[in-house]
Design an enzyme around this catalytic site. Structure first.
Site, PDB file in Angstrom:
ATOM      1  N   HIS A 350      25.749 -15.521   2.738  1.00 50.91           N
ATOM      2  CA  HIS A 350      26.421 -16.978   3.002  1.00 50.91           C
ATOM      3  C   HIS A 350      27.067 -17.771   1.558  1.00 50.91           C
ATOM      4  CE1 HIS A 350      25.667 -20.315   5.818  1.00 50.91           C
ATOM      5  NE2 HIS A 350      25.789 -21.107   4.888  1.00 50.91           N
ATOM      6  N   ALA A 351      28.092 -18.056   1.681  1.00 51.45           N
ATOM      7  CA  ALA A 351      28.748 -18.854   0.410  1.00 51.45           C
ATOM      8  C   ALA A 351      27.968 -19.817   0.136  1.00 51.45           C
ATOM      9  CB  ALA A 351      30.247 -19.198   1.007  1.00 51.45           C
ATOM     10  N   HIS A 380      36.511 -24.807  -1.487  1.00 56.25           N
ATOM     11  CA  HIS A 380      35.547 -25.623  -1.170  1.00 56.25           C
ATOM     12  C   HIS A 380      34.250 -25.244  -2.208  1.00 56.25           C
ATOM     13  CE1 HIS A 380      32.328 -27.720   1.420  1.00 56.25           C
ATOM     14  NE2 HIS A 380      31.623 -26.538   0.784  1.00 56.25           N
ATOM     15  N   GLU A 381      33.891 -24.253  -2.157  1.00 56.80           N
ATOM     16  CA  GLU A 381      32.653 -23.881  -3.070  1.00 56.80           C
ATOM     17  C   GLU A 381      33.043 -24.190  -4.442  1.00 56.80           C
ATOM     18  OE1 GLU A 381      29.922 -23.194  -1.822  1.00 56.80           O
ATOM     19  OE2 GLU A 381      30.669 -22.593   0.104  1.00 56.80           O
ATOM     20  N   HIS A 384      32.205 -27.574  -5.686  1.00 54.78           N
ATOM     21  CA  HIS A 384      30.911 -27.905  -6.338  1.00 54.78           C
ATOM     22  C   HIS A 384      30.820 -27.662  -7.536  1.00 54.78           C
ATOM     23  CE1 HIS A 384      28.954 -28.363  -2.127  1.00 54.78           C
ATOM     24  NE2 HIS A 384      29.498 -27.218  -1.646  1.00 54.78           N
ATOM     25  N   GLU A 408      28.901 -32.081  -0.632  1.00 54.66           N
ATOM     26  CA  GLU A 408      29.516 -31.288   0.342  1.00 54.66           C
ATOM     27  C   GLU A 408      30.985 -31.976   0.585  1.00 54.66           C
ATOM     28  OE1 GLU A 408      28.951 -28.569   1.596  1.00 54.66           O
ATOM     29  OE2 GLU A 408      27.097 -28.283   0.480  1.00 54.66           O
ATOM     30  N   HIS A 508      17.018 -27.067  11.016  1.00 58.22           N
ATOM     31  CA  HIS A 508      16.460 -28.370   9.834  1.00 58.22           C
ATOM     32  C   HIS A 508      15.428 -29.101  10.460  1.00 58.22           C
ATOM     33  CE1 HIS A 508      20.834 -27.054   9.319  1.00 58.22           C
ATOM     34  NE2 HIS A 508      20.840 -27.567   7.997  1.00 58.22           N
ATOM     35  N   TYR A 518      25.076 -34.489   6.064  1.00 55.26           N
ATOM     36  CA  TYR A 518      26.276 -33.814   6.575  1.00 55.26           C
ATOM     37  C   TYR A 518      27.070 -34.706   7.495  1.00 55.26           C
ATOM     38  CZ  TYR A 518      23.401 -30.071   5.478  1.00 55.26           C
ATOM     39  OH  TYR A 518      22.529 -29.008   4.865  1.00 55.26           O
TER      40      TYR A 518
END
Ligand SMILES: [Zn+2]
Length: 609
Positions: A350-351, A380-381, A384, A408, A508, A518
Site C-alpha cells: 500500500h503506497a 501524489h506520494e 507528501h 492528503e 476507521h 478526507y
C-alpha cells in the site's frame, strides 16, 4: 490516492497509550507554581522526546512494512507504544500550562500537543487498561472479520479482499446483496465494546479539558467546535447540487441494469455501487460510461510500450516538483525508498510517504507498476515528501500539515496537474485530445471524488453525535442509516435493526481514525488547484490546467508548505489562495463540463430522493 496519513513524528492513528505513570495529573504542580520559563523548558523537552521516539517508531515501522516478520511487527508495536505513551503523557502535562502566560507560538505548541491525540486514556490505571483491551479487541474483530455463507464449510469463508472484489465486479443483485450483508455480519460483536469505548475515551478527553472525544477531535481545527461543524455543512451545501445530479444519473443507469431493485426517485441500494460502503463508485464506471468517453490515448499503454521503468516514473514525478522550483529530493531518497515489490519477502505494498528522521530522510514505499494510476500516485506520494521537506526547519511539534486535511490534499493537488497537456510537455504524448473527450475522464473522477464527499462527511457526524451522547447506544444503527440517507441518498436492501452495528463494518470506526480529514482533503485539493492554476496563468478549462514548470505557482505553494502547522490553517490557506475560508466552488468549476452534460442527460428525471 490512498486514504492513509503520511508518516512523520505523529503516527496516525495513535495506538492507545498504556496505563500512564501520570496519575499525579491532579496532584502535580499547580498553575500557580508554573512559570513562563517552565513552559519553554517543557516544550523543549517535549520536542526532543517526540523527535527521538518518533524516529525510533518510524525506523521500526519502515522495517516492519518492508520486511514483515513476527519480530519486526513486535519491534514496531513496541516503538509505537513508546511514542503514544509519551504523547499522551505530554498532552496531559501540557494542561498544566493552560493558565500560564505564554507567547503565541508556545501557546500553539501546547494546543497541538493536547489535540494531537485521537484517544486519551483515563488516568485511572484500571480503566486505561480496560480501554487498551477494548481497542485491541475492536481492531482484531475487524481484522479477522470473515463472512461464512455456510458455517459447515469454513474453507468457503470470505475475507474483506474477497468481498471487496465481489462488490467491485459482480453484476448480480443477489450475489452483491449477500456479500454486502455478509461483510456487515462481522460487526455486531463490536457493539458492546464500542459503547464502553465511548464512555472511557470521553473520560480521558474530559481530563484534558474537552467536553468529549468528538470535541477533542474538532479542537484541532482552529475554530470553536460548533463553528467547525457549521463550516462543514456550508461546504457540503456548496457541492450538494452537483452530487444530486451525479446521484440521479447513476440511479438512472443502475435502474437500466437492475430494474425495480433500484427506485426511480428514491435512495439507491447501498450494495449496488461497487464498494462495500458506497464511498467510491469508480468500479461501476462501465455501467455509467458516457458516449465518446474514450480520451483517445491510454497512458498505461504508453508506459508499457515505452517500457518506462518504475524508477524512471519516480524520476519523472520528481522533475515535476523541480520544474516548479523545489530542490531535488536527497540522495538518500533514491537509496532508501522502496519502488518495486521485492521477490524474496513479504511487504506492505500500500503506497505511503515517510519522513523517517522528521528532517531530510524522506522516502516512499510503493510497488510501482507501469500503469496510469501508479503514474499519478507517485506524483501524489512525492507531494507528501516535498511537504515534509518544506517544513523541516519548524520546531518538531509544527512539522506537520496546517490541518490534517492539508497533507492528503497536497498530493492530490499535484495529481490534478497530471493532465494530457502535461503528458505532452514531458514527451509521453504527442498531442492532447480535444476537450470534447473530457466527459469520460471527468465522470470517472466524479465517481471517485464527488461520490466520496457525503461519505467523508457522515462518518464523523455519526461519531460526534455518539461521543456527545446526542445519539444513545440504543439508536446507534438507526442514526447511522439516517445519516447515510440524509447525505448519501443510499439505503440498505433490508431492514437494519439495533441488533446490528453497521458503523463497525467500516475500518476507521473500530480503528478509531478520525475521518473528516478526507472530506477536507477532497475540498481543499480543488481549491488549491484553482488558485495555483490562476497563479500559473492557465486559461484552459480548470480540469486541463497543469502547474508544471510554473515557478510562480511553486513559490506560492512552498510559502504555504514551509509554514507547517506553525500557524492556524486559515493563515496557511490565505498564503496560497488569498482566502481564509475553505471553498468548495472550485469543485464546481472543475466539473463544470460534466455538470452541463449531466443536465442534458437528466431532462425529465427526478433529482434527489
Ligand atoms: Zn497520501
Amino acid at each position: 490516492m490512498t486514504k492513509l496519513e503520511a508518516r512523520g513524528w505523529r503516527l496516525a492513528p495513535l495506538a492507545v497509550a498504556a496505563a500512564l505513570s501520570l496519575s499525579c495529573s491532579r496532584g502535580g504542580s499547580s498553575a500557580a507554581e508554573t512559570t513562563p520559563a517552565d513552559t519553554k523548558k517543557f516544550l523543549d523537552t517535549a520536542n526532543a522526546t517526540l523527535l527521538k521516539l518518533g524516529i525510533a517508531a518510524n525506523q521500526a515501522g519502515w522495517v516492519q512494512q518492508t520486511y514483515i516478520t513476527d519480530d519486526t511487527e513486535a519491534i514496531a508495536a513496541r516503538a509505537n507504544q513508546d511514542l503514544s505513551d509519551a504523547n499522551a503523557r505530554l498532552a496531559k502535562e501540557a494542561t498544566k500550562f493552560d493558565k500560564v502566560a505564554a507567547p503565541a507560538d508556545q501557546r500553539r505548541e501546547l494546543l497541538l500537543l493536547k489535540t494531537s491525540l485521537v484517544l486519551t486514556p483515563p488516568s485511572d490505571a484500571k480503566e486505561s487498561e480496560e480501554l487498551s483491551k477494548i481497542m485491541a479487541r475492536l481492531e482484531s474483530t475487524y481484522g479477522k472479520g470473515k463472512w461464512c455463507p455456510d458455517p459447515a464449510k469454513p474453507d468457503a469463508c470470505r475475507n474483506i479482499d474477497d468481498i471487496t472484489k465481489i462488490l467491485a465486479t459482480s453484476r448480480s443483485e443477489k450475489e452483491l446483496r449477500a456479500a454486502w450483508e455478509g461483510w456487515h455480519s462481522i460487526a455486531p460483536p463490536m457493539r458492546k465494546d464500542y459503547q464502553r469505548f465511548v464512555e472511557l475515551s470521553n473520560k480521558g478527553a474530559r481530563e484534558l479539558g474537552f467536553a468529549d472525544t468528538g470535541a477533542m477531535w474538532r479542537g484541532k481545527y482552529d475554530m470553536p467546535a460548533d463553528d467547525f461543524t457549521r463550516e462543514l455543512d456550508r461546504l457540503w451545501g456548496q457541492v450538494r447540487p452537483l452530487y444530486l445530479k451525479l446521484h440521479a444519473y447513476v440511479r438512472m443507469k443502475l435502474r437500466q441494469k437492475y430494474g425495480d431493485a433500484v427506485p426511480a426517485d428514491g435512495p439507491m441500494p447501498a450494495h449496488l455501487l461497487g464498494n462495500i460502503w458506497a464511498q467510491d463508485w469508480t468500479n461501476i464506471y462501465p455501467l455509467a460510461a458516457t458516449p465518446n468517453a474514450d480520451p483517445g490515448y491510454s497512458l498505461t499503454d504508453i508506459l508499457k510500450k515505452r517500457n518506462v521503468p518504475p524508477l524512471e516514473m519516480a524520476r519523472i514525478a520528481e522533475r515535476f516538483y523541480t520544474s516548479i522550483g523545489f530542490d531535488p529530493l536527497p540522495k538518500t531518497f533514491w537509496e532508501r525508498s522502496l519502488f518495486v515489490r521485492p521477490k524474496d519477502r513479504d511487504v506492505v505494498c500500500h503506497a505511503s510517504a515517510w519522513d523517517i528522521d522528521v528532517e531530510s530522510d524522506v522516502r516512499i514505499k510503493m510497488c510501482i507498476d507501469q500503469t496510469a494510476e501508479d503514474f499519478t500516485t507517485i506524483h501524489h506520494e512525492q507531494g507528501h515528501n516535498f511537504y515534509q521537506r518544506a517544513y523541516k526547519d519548524q520546531p518538531v511539534i509544527f512539522r506537520d500539515s496546517a490541518n490534517d486535511g492539508f497533507h492528503e490534499a497536497i498530493g492530490d493537488t499535484i495529481a490534478l496537474s497530471v493532465t494530457p497537456e502535461y503528458l505532452v510537455r514531458i514527451g509521453l504524448l504527442d498531442k492532447a485530445p480535444d476537450t470534447s473527450r473530457d466527459i469520460g475522464l471527468l465522470m470517472n473522477k466524479a465517481l471517485e471524488k464527488i461520490a466520496f464527499l457525503p461519505f467523508g462527511l457522515l462518518i464523523d457526524q455519526w461519531r460526534w453525535k455518539v461521543f456527545s451522547g446526542e445519539v444513545a447506544p440504543s439508536a446507534y444503527n438507526k442514526a447511522w442509516w439516517d445519516l447515510k440517507l440524509k447525505y448519501q441518498g443510499v439505503a440498505p436492501a433490508s431492514a437494519r435493526g439495533e441488533e446490528l452495528f453497521d458503523p463497525g463494518a467500516k475500518y476507521h470506526v473500530p480503528d478509531n481514525t478520525p475521518y473528516t480529514r478526507y472530506f477536507l482533503a477532497d475540498i481543499l485539493q480543488f481549491q488549491f488547484h484553482r488558485a495555483l492554476s490562476k497563479i500559473a496563468g492557465c486559461t484552459l478549462p480548470l480540469n486541463r490546467c497543469s502547474i508544471y514548470q510554473s515557478k510562480e505557482a511553486g513559490a506560492r505553494l512552498n510559502a504555504m508548505l514551509s509554514m507547517g502547522a506553525s500557524r492556524p490553517w486559515q493563515d496557511a490557506l490565505e498564503t496560497l489562495t488569498g482566502s481564509r475560508q475553505m471553498d468548495a466552488t472550485a469543485i464546481l468549476d472543475y466539473f463544470a463540463p460534466l455538470s452541463t452534460w449531466l443536465d442534458a442527460q437528466l431532462a425529465g428525471q427526478k433529482v434527489g430522493w
